[in-house]
Write a protein that holds these residues in place. Structure first.
Motif, short mmCIF file in Angstrom:
data_model
loop_
_atom_site.label_atom_id
_atom_site.label_comp_id
_atom_site.label_asym_id
_atom_site.label_seq_id
_atom_site.Cartn_x
_atom_site.Cartn_y
_atom_site.Cartn_z
N ILE A 2 0.86 -1.19 0.00
CA ILE A 2 0.00 0.00 0.00
C ILE A 2 0.89 1.24 0.00
N ILE A 3 0.64 2.14 -0.91
CA ILE A 3 1.32 3.45 -0.91
C ILE A 3 0.27 4.46 -0.49
N LYS A 4 0.44 5.04 0.68
CA LYS A 4 -0.58 5.93 1.22
C LYS A 4 -0.06 7.36 1.37
N ASN A 5 -1.00 8.26 1.63
CA ASN A 5 -0.66 9.68 1.83
C ASN A 5 0.13 10.27 0.66
N GLY A 44 2.88 12.79 1.65
CA GLY A 44 2.47 13.92 0.80
C GLY A 44 3.20 14.05 -0.51
N ALA A 45 4.12 13.14 -0.80
CA ALA A 45 4.85 13.20 -2.07
C ALA A 45 3.93 12.86 -3.24
N LEU A 358 7.84 7.98 -6.73
CA LEU A 358 7.47 9.02 -5.77
C LEU A 358 8.50 10.14 -5.87
N PHE A 359 8.03 11.39 -5.99
CA PHE A 359 8.96 12.51 -5.98
C PHE A 359 8.36 13.69 -5.23
N ASP A 360 9.24 14.61 -4.80
CA ASP A 360 8.80 15.74 -3.99
C ASP A 360 8.45 16.95 -4.87
N GLU A 361 8.22 18.07 -4.22
CA GLU A 361 7.82 19.30 -4.94
C GLU A 361 8.84 19.74 -5.98
N ASP A 362 10.12 19.43 -5.74
CA ASP A 362 11.18 19.82 -6.65
C ASP A 362 11.54 18.73 -7.66
#
Length: 376
Positions: A2-5, A44-45, A358-362
């Motif tokens: 499961i990948i959550k959030n 949150g990513a 999965l990656f962040d804002e940048d």
């Protein structure tokens, strides 16, 4: 798993939620139960479909033209770290026997799998190009287009070929283009000195894509539209090397506005120096100097790039006003369509392959999942 959030990047929107992965596939989006043996908290990513690179020569110090599984496996692992989960190893204009060896190695890597990104097939860039638009290809090995030469290089592995870059104006090209179309192989216009009319004729014969837009092709002029004009004036797809070196960002914005994002793929055109330090490398048997993010041969011509697709997405996001989900589509679903795998790769949808990043804002890659397995 499961990948959550996470913020899930769909084709038409970005939504908060979770994804369940089972047996290498996306089983459920927003499952009712969040309990699983393995739970990844994305914190949150963004959760994105993995990137697909349809034009890449090498990475991690290795080159497709080495013609070995080992080299392709190193490339696959190197680019996976940057979010590329599938790719088309791309050949160069070299001796036809070397091309033949490379095609066999690519077929074997596709069949057996790698420890990194999936090999989806072969992109032959050359040798059926125009020597007047050689770029960093080797002029000593340019061949006249012919079905016979194509069959010699691909042999029993012809079915593994996804795309062939050629110059449509060269004698023999139209016959080869028609053959490729009949076989379901994409004919791409590139390294071409075609006039507008010659390019249009090639498109009528079956050219359906164009290689590294603006680079190594006749430019757009208001009285002589050239190959670029033909690309803009038709609905064929194209690709851009979005590193800010091969093409300026204003030119990229103009191209995206003209073509529409559904018709554009982001590619790296990366060579062996990708993810490596500056220094001396090689491409197609020619020495390449890599300095300050640019790869060039002795005469100053650009020799592929050291770009990665996560960087390409970041560059386009930073230099255009398009929403992130539309840019991600250029690096994933559009490429999946190009490779004929859009029914199971290139987007986050139940039943699709669990090739996810999965990656962040940048746009910094945090985690890569290929076939449902986390890649270290």
């Amino acid at each position: 798993m499961i990948i959550k959030n996470c913020r899930i990047i769909f084709e038409d929107k970005i939504s908060e939620g979770s994804v369940k992965v089972n047996n290498g596939l996306i089983e459920k989006i927003n499952p009712e139960s969040q309990e699983d043996a393995l739970v990844i908290d994305a914190e949150g990513a963004y959760l994105s479909p993995g990137f697909i690179d349809v034009h890449i020569h090498g990475a991690g110090g290795r080159d497709t033209m080495e013609g070995s599984y080992e080299a392709l496996n190193v490339i696959a692992k190197a680019i996976a770290k940057h979010g590329t989960t599938s790719f088309l190893p791309t050949t160069m204009t070299v001796d036809k026997d070397e091309v033949k060896t490379a095609v066999k190695a690519i077929y074997e890597a596709k069949k057996t799998g790698t420890e990194g990104a999936n090999v989806l097939g072969v992109h032959l860039e050359g040798p059926f190009i125009n020597s007047a638009m050689i770029g960093a290809q080797n002029p000593n090995y340019v061949l006249s287009p012919s079905i016979e030469a194509f069959k010699y290089m691909t042999g029993e592995f012809e079915d593994a070929v996804v795309c062939v870059t050629l110059a449509p104006e060269v004698e023999g090209a139209k016959e080869l283009i028609a053959y490729l179309k009949e076989k379901g192989i994409r004919a791409s216009m590139g390294h071409t000195k075609a006039t507008y009319d010659q390019a249009i004729e090639g498109i009528k014969c079956g050219v359906c894509h164009s290689t590294h837009l603006f680079n190594a092709m006749t430019p757009l002029h208001h009285r002589d539209p050239g190959a670029v004009g033909a690309i803009f004036d038709t609905d064929i797809t194209t690709e851009t090397i979005s590193d800010g070196i091969h093409v300026s960002y204003p030119s990229l914005r103009i191209a995206y506005k003209q073509k529409g994002l559904d018709k554009v793929l982001l590619v790296s055109d990366a060579m062996m120096a990708c993810s490596m330090p500056d220094g001396k490398y090689s491409l197609g048997g020619q020495e390449v100097i890599v300095s300050k993010g640019a790869a060039r041969i002795a005469n100053g011509a650009l020799a592929g790039s050291v770009l990665t697709l996560d960087r390409a997405v970041k560059n386009v996001y930073a230099n255009t006003s398009y929403p992130l989900h539309e840019i991600v589509k250029m690096a994933s679903y559009n490429a999946a369509k190009h490779c004929g795998v859009e029914d199971h790769k290139g987007k986050i949808q139940e039943g699709y392959d669990a090739d996810l990043i999965l990656f962040d804002e940048d746009i910094n890659i945090k985690k890569v999942i290929i076939g449902g397995k986390v890649i270290d």
